[in-house]
Design a protein around this motif. Structure first.
Motif, PDB file in Angstrom:
ATOM      1  N   ILE A  46      14.634  69.146  42.680  1.00  0.00           N
ATOM      2  CA  ILE A  46      15.584  69.294  43.793  1.00  0.00           C
ATOM      3  C   ILE A  46      14.921  68.851  45.098  1.00  0.00           C
ATOM      4  CG2 ILE A  46      16.858  70.969  45.197  1.00  0.00           C
ATOM      5  CD1 ILE A  46      17.341  72.562  42.589  1.00  0.00           C
ATOM      6  N   VAL A  47      13.697  69.284  45.313  1.00  0.00           N
ATOM      7  CA  VAL A  47      12.964  68.890  46.525  1.00  0.00           C
ATOM      8  C   VAL A  47      12.800  67.377  46.585  1.00  0.00           C
ATOM      9  CG1 VAL A  47      10.725  69.013  47.683  1.00  0.00           C
ATOM     10  CG2 VAL A  47      11.765  71.091  46.769  1.00  0.00           C
ATOM     11  N   ALA A  48      12.538  66.760  45.420  1.00  0.00           N
ATOM     12  CA  ALA A  48      12.319  65.308  45.367  1.00  0.00           C
ATOM     13  C   ALA A  48      13.620  64.509  45.338  1.00  0.00           C
ATOM     14  CB  ALA A  48      11.475  64.959  44.144  1.00  0.00           C
ATOM     15  N   GLY A  49      14.759  65.178  45.246  1.00  0.00           N
ATOM     16  CA  GLY A  49      16.043  64.479  45.265  1.00  0.00           C
ATOM     17  C   GLY A  49      16.528  63.984  43.922  1.00  0.00           C
ATOM     18  N   LEU A  50      15.885  64.424  42.833  1.00  0.00           N
ATOM     19  CA  LEU A  50      16.275  63.978  41.492  1.00  0.00           C
ATOM     20  C   LEU A  50      17.285  64.905  40.845  1.00  0.00           C
ATOM     21  CD1 LEU A  50      12.779  62.917  40.091  1.00  0.00           C
ATOM     22  CD2 LEU A  50      14.490  61.501  41.237  1.00  0.00           C
ATOM     23  N   GLU A  51      17.528  66.038  41.478  1.00  0.00           N
ATOM     24  CA  GLU A  51      18.493  66.997  40.973  1.00  0.00           C
ATOM     25  C   GLU A  51      19.132  67.697  42.152  1.00  0.00           C
ATOM     26  OE1 GLU A  51      18.387  70.442  37.526  1.00  0.00           O
ATOM     27  OE2 GLU A  51      17.124  68.673  37.351  1.00  0.00           O
ATOM     28  N   THR A  52      20.310  68.253  41.951  1.00  0.00           N
ATOM     29  CA  THR A  52      21.027  68.907  43.045  1.00  0.00           C
ATOM     30  C   THR A  52      20.940  70.421  42.926  1.00  0.00           C
ATOM     31  OG1 THR A  52      23.115  68.906  41.800  1.00  0.00           O
ATOM     32  CG2 THR A  52      22.672  66.987  43.208  1.00  0.00           C
ATOM     33  N   ALA A  53      21.147  71.082  44.052  1.00  0.00           N
ATOM     34  CA  ALA A  53      21.248  72.542  44.079  1.00  0.00           C
ATOM     35  C   ALA A  53      22.716  72.923  44.221  1.00  0.00           C
ATOM     36  CB  ALA A  53      20.430  73.103  45.234  1.00  0.00           C
ATOM     37  N   ASN A  54      23.047  74.140  43.839  1.00  0.00           N
ATOM     38  CA  ASN A  54      24.425  74.630  43.982  1.00  0.00           C
ATOM     39  C   ASN A  54      24.689  75.138  45.389  1.00  0.00           C
ATOM     40  OD1 ASN A  54      23.518  75.256  40.963  1.00  0.00           O
ATOM     41  ND2 ASN A  54      25.711  74.844  40.957  1.00  0.00           N
ATOM     42  N   ALA A  55      23.636  75.602  46.051  1.00  0.00           N
ATOM     43  CA  ALA A  55      23.779  76.110  47.417  1.00  0.00           C
ATOM     44  C   ALA A  55      22.408  76.121  48.074  1.00  0.00           C
ATOM     45  CB  ALA A  55      24.384  77.517  47.398  1.00  0.00           C
TER      46      ALA A  55
END
Length: 212
Positions: A46-55
């Motif tokens: 998520i930090v690297a932008g390869l996955e998303t967070a829900n909130a």
């Protein structure tokens, strides 16, 4: 500085983590420890932008960075657990590729930068080799050189000592310490707590400090 505020990630009904808050000052080496499968690598992606967070929110040097969509960014250099080197490219070409294709750097300039990085990591004599000709520790150092070639604000490692012998683990530790002297901010995901204590300014225990 990296700031994460109320970061939440879940898959369907499976809550991975909830309301995660974390601040990483410039130049700090932060190790995130905990058992496998607990969500450490998900956080890194998520930090690297390869996955998303829900909130939640993410800030890099006080600038908001989206966590609701995947993104390509040179600000976070991610070093994968399996290195992800291109098997059909030499060591030198692996390090040169991203600056040329992403940053549109001139080939001569990219080659000069790549050679400087390889030299700093003790790999000058390996530049013409292919990944299959390298040891695990050498592959790890090439992966670090490749990430550094993009001149990121933060280096993020996913289990950097996984599968490495004692000598290679020591070499990786020394590289992380040397980069700290250059004020490189580093995030290290690891289940190896002795290694984390060896390299870190601070250790974040994912199992006890993250809400689920």
């Amino acid at each position: 500085m990296l700031e994460l505020k109320n970061l939440t990630k879940q898959y369907d009904t499976n809550m991975i983590f909830k309301n995660l808050n974390l601040t990483v000052p410039d130049g700090e080496v932060l190790s995130i420890v905990g058992p496998s499968g607990i969500g450490k690598t998900t956080l890194l992606k998520i930090v690297a932008g390869l996955e998303t967070a829900n909130a939640g929110e993410m800030f890099l040097d006080n600038k908001a960075v989206s966590v609701s969509e995947e993104r390509n960014t040179a600000d976070i250099g991610l070093i994968f657990q399996d290195f992800n080197l291109f098997p059909n490219y030499t060591v030198l070409d692996n390090v040169m590729l991203a600056p040329i294709t992403v940053q549109k750097m001139a080939k001569d300039q990219a080659k000069k930068l790549a050679r400087e990085l390889l030299h700093s990591l003790g790999l000058s004599d390996k530049e013409k080799l292919f990944p299959y000709q390298l040891s695990g520790g050498q592959k790890q150092r090439v992966a670090i050189a490749r990430a550094l070639a993009m001149q990121p604000q933060i280096l993020a490692y996913d289990e950097p000592t996984s599968g490495l012998d004692e000598q290679s683990t020591y070499q990786v530790a020394e590289i992380i310490k040397d980069l700290k002297k250059k004020n490189v901010t580093q995030l290290v995901i690891t289940h190896d707590e002795p290694f984390a204590k060896m390299i870190s300014d601070r250790v974040f225990d994912f199992a006890t400090e993250v809400e689920r």
